[in-house]
Design an enzyme around this catalytic site. Structure first.
Site, PDB file in Angstrom:
ATOM      1  N   GLN A  51      -1.402  10.811   1.505  1.00 15.65           N
ATOM      2  CA  GLN A  51      -0.144  10.552   2.211  1.00 15.65           C
ATOM      3  C   GLN A  51       0.543  11.836   2.681  1.00 15.65           C
ATOM      4  O   GLN A  51       1.475  11.769   3.479  1.00 15.65           O
ATOM      5  CB  GLN A  51       0.812   9.758   1.334  1.00 15.65           C
ATOM      6  CG  GLN A  51       0.350   8.332   1.097  1.00 15.65           C
ATOM      7  CD  GLN A  51       1.355   7.586   0.256  1.00 15.65           C
ATOM      8  OE1 GLN A  51       1.290   7.612  -0.966  1.00 15.65           O
ATOM      9  NE2 GLN A  51       2.288   6.936   0.926  1.00 15.65           N
ATOM     10  N   CYS A  90       5.710   1.134   1.595  1.00 19.59           N
ATOM     11  CA  CYS A  90       4.916   2.359   1.546  1.00 19.59           C
ATOM     12  C   CYS A  90       5.604   3.432   2.378  1.00 19.59           C
ATOM     13  O   CYS A  90       6.049   3.166   3.497  1.00 19.59           O
ATOM     14  CB  CYS A  90       3.517   2.083   2.096  1.00 19.59           C
ATOM     15  SG  CYS A  90       2.417   3.509   2.042  1.00 19.59           S
ATOM     16  N   LEU A  91       5.666   4.632   1.826  1.00 18.69           N
ATOM     17  CA  LEU A  91       6.274   5.750   2.543  1.00 18.69           C
ATOM     18  C   LEU A  91       5.513   6.079   3.825  1.00 18.69           C
ATOM     19  O   LEU A  91       6.081   6.635   4.754  1.00 18.69           O
ATOM     20  CB  LEU A  91       6.343   6.984   1.637  1.00 18.69           C
ATOM     21  CG  LEU A  91       7.229   6.832   0.395  1.00 18.69           C
ATOM     22  CD1 LEU A  91       7.092   8.061  -0.502  1.00 18.69           C
ATOM     23  CD2 LEU A  91       8.679   6.590   0.777  1.00 18.69           C
ATOM     24  N   HIS A 132      -1.379   0.481  -6.234  1.00 19.56           N
ATOM     25  CA  HIS A 132      -1.027   0.846  -4.854  1.00 19.56           C
ATOM     26  C   HIS A 132      -1.492   2.275  -4.545  1.00 19.56           C
ATOM     27  O   HIS A 132      -2.112   2.516  -3.503  1.00 19.56           O
ATOM     28  CB  HIS A 132       0.493   0.712  -4.679  1.00 19.56           C
ATOM     29  CG  HIS A 132       0.984   1.069  -3.315  1.00 19.56           C
ATOM     30  ND1 HIS A 132       1.432   0.134  -2.417  1.00 19.56           N
ATOM     31  CD2 HIS A 132       1.114   2.269  -2.700  1.00 19.56           C
ATOM     32  CE1 HIS A 132       1.815   0.743  -1.298  1.00 19.56           C
ATOM     33  NE2 HIS A 132       1.632   2.051  -1.454  1.00 19.56           N
ATOM     34  N   GLU A 133      -1.196   3.214  -5.449  1.00 14.78           N
ATOM     35  CA  GLU A 133      -1.555   4.614  -5.202  1.00 14.78           C
ATOM     36  C   GLU A 133      -3.060   4.832  -5.259  1.00 14.78           C
ATOM     37  O   GLU A 133      -3.611   5.592  -4.451  1.00 14.78           O
ATOM     38  CB  GLU A 133      -0.825   5.544  -6.174  1.00 14.78           C
ATOM     39  CG  GLU A 133       0.692   5.497  -6.068  1.00 14.78           C
ATOM     40  CD  GLU A 133       1.249   5.604  -4.656  1.00 14.78           C
ATOM     41  OE1 GLU A 133       0.656   6.298  -3.804  1.00 14.78           O
ATOM     42  OE2 GLU A 133       2.287   4.978  -4.382  1.00 14.78           O
TER      43      GLU A 133
END
Length: 171
Positions: A51, A90-91, A132-133
């Protein structure tokens, strides 16, 4: 420590399988520090190295519980149990949320910043954050798994928590 630019979908790095970390050195420590600073600055609860444009198997998570900041290098899910359905954002995909089915309990194994083996047995929100990560490390985004995707509501647009209202009324 620095705040890094968060990569946005559809950047190709978000779709790659991240590379395993083999060197546990000052560069990795700076990456972990920068990831934590970046996550906190963006009001996130987790961040994966892809990310911020780094294709390495590194995550940071802080869901605001007793664990505080969790750093994991080369994390792997070794056990899952149960099921939960809940909202995720999500970022790297600002403005969208989705309802995603996840395991309710997970056991995650990996390494700390020095290469020492670590393990977490997590449930509910922490389990969701880990999944998620780790998905990010495999090129998977929540929108790929969501049962529905919708525009994210701003906190002021969300309905107030009824329990919180009752507590405030009692003061």
């Amino acid at each position: 420590m620095s705040i890094r630019l968060i990569v946005k979908h559809p950047d190709p790095v978000l779709r790659e399988r991240a590379q395993e970390v083999t060197k546990f050195n000052a560069n990795l420590h700076k990456l972990l520090d920068d990831m934590a600073d970046t996550m906190y600055d963006a009001d996130g609860v987790g961040l994966a190295a892809p990310q911020i444009g780094i294709s390495k198997r590194v995550i940071v998570v802080d869901v605001g519980d007793e664990h505080e900041l969790i750093e994991m290098v080369n994390p792997e899910i070794v056990l899952t149990e149960g099921e939960q359905l809940g909202p995720e954002g999500c970022l790297s995909i600002p403005g969208l949320q989705g309802d995603v089915k996840r395991a309710n309990r997970t056991v995650i194994q990996g390494q700390d910043r020095h290469g020492k083996p670590i393990q977490y047995d997590s449930t509910e929100f922490l389990s969701r954050a880990f999944q998620h990560e780790i998905d990010h490390l495999n090129g998977v985004l929540f929108i790929d798994m969501a049962e529905s995707v919708y525009e994210a509501r701003k906190p002021e647009e969300q309905e107030p928590d009824k329990d919180q209202d009752q507590e405030q009324d009692g003061d």
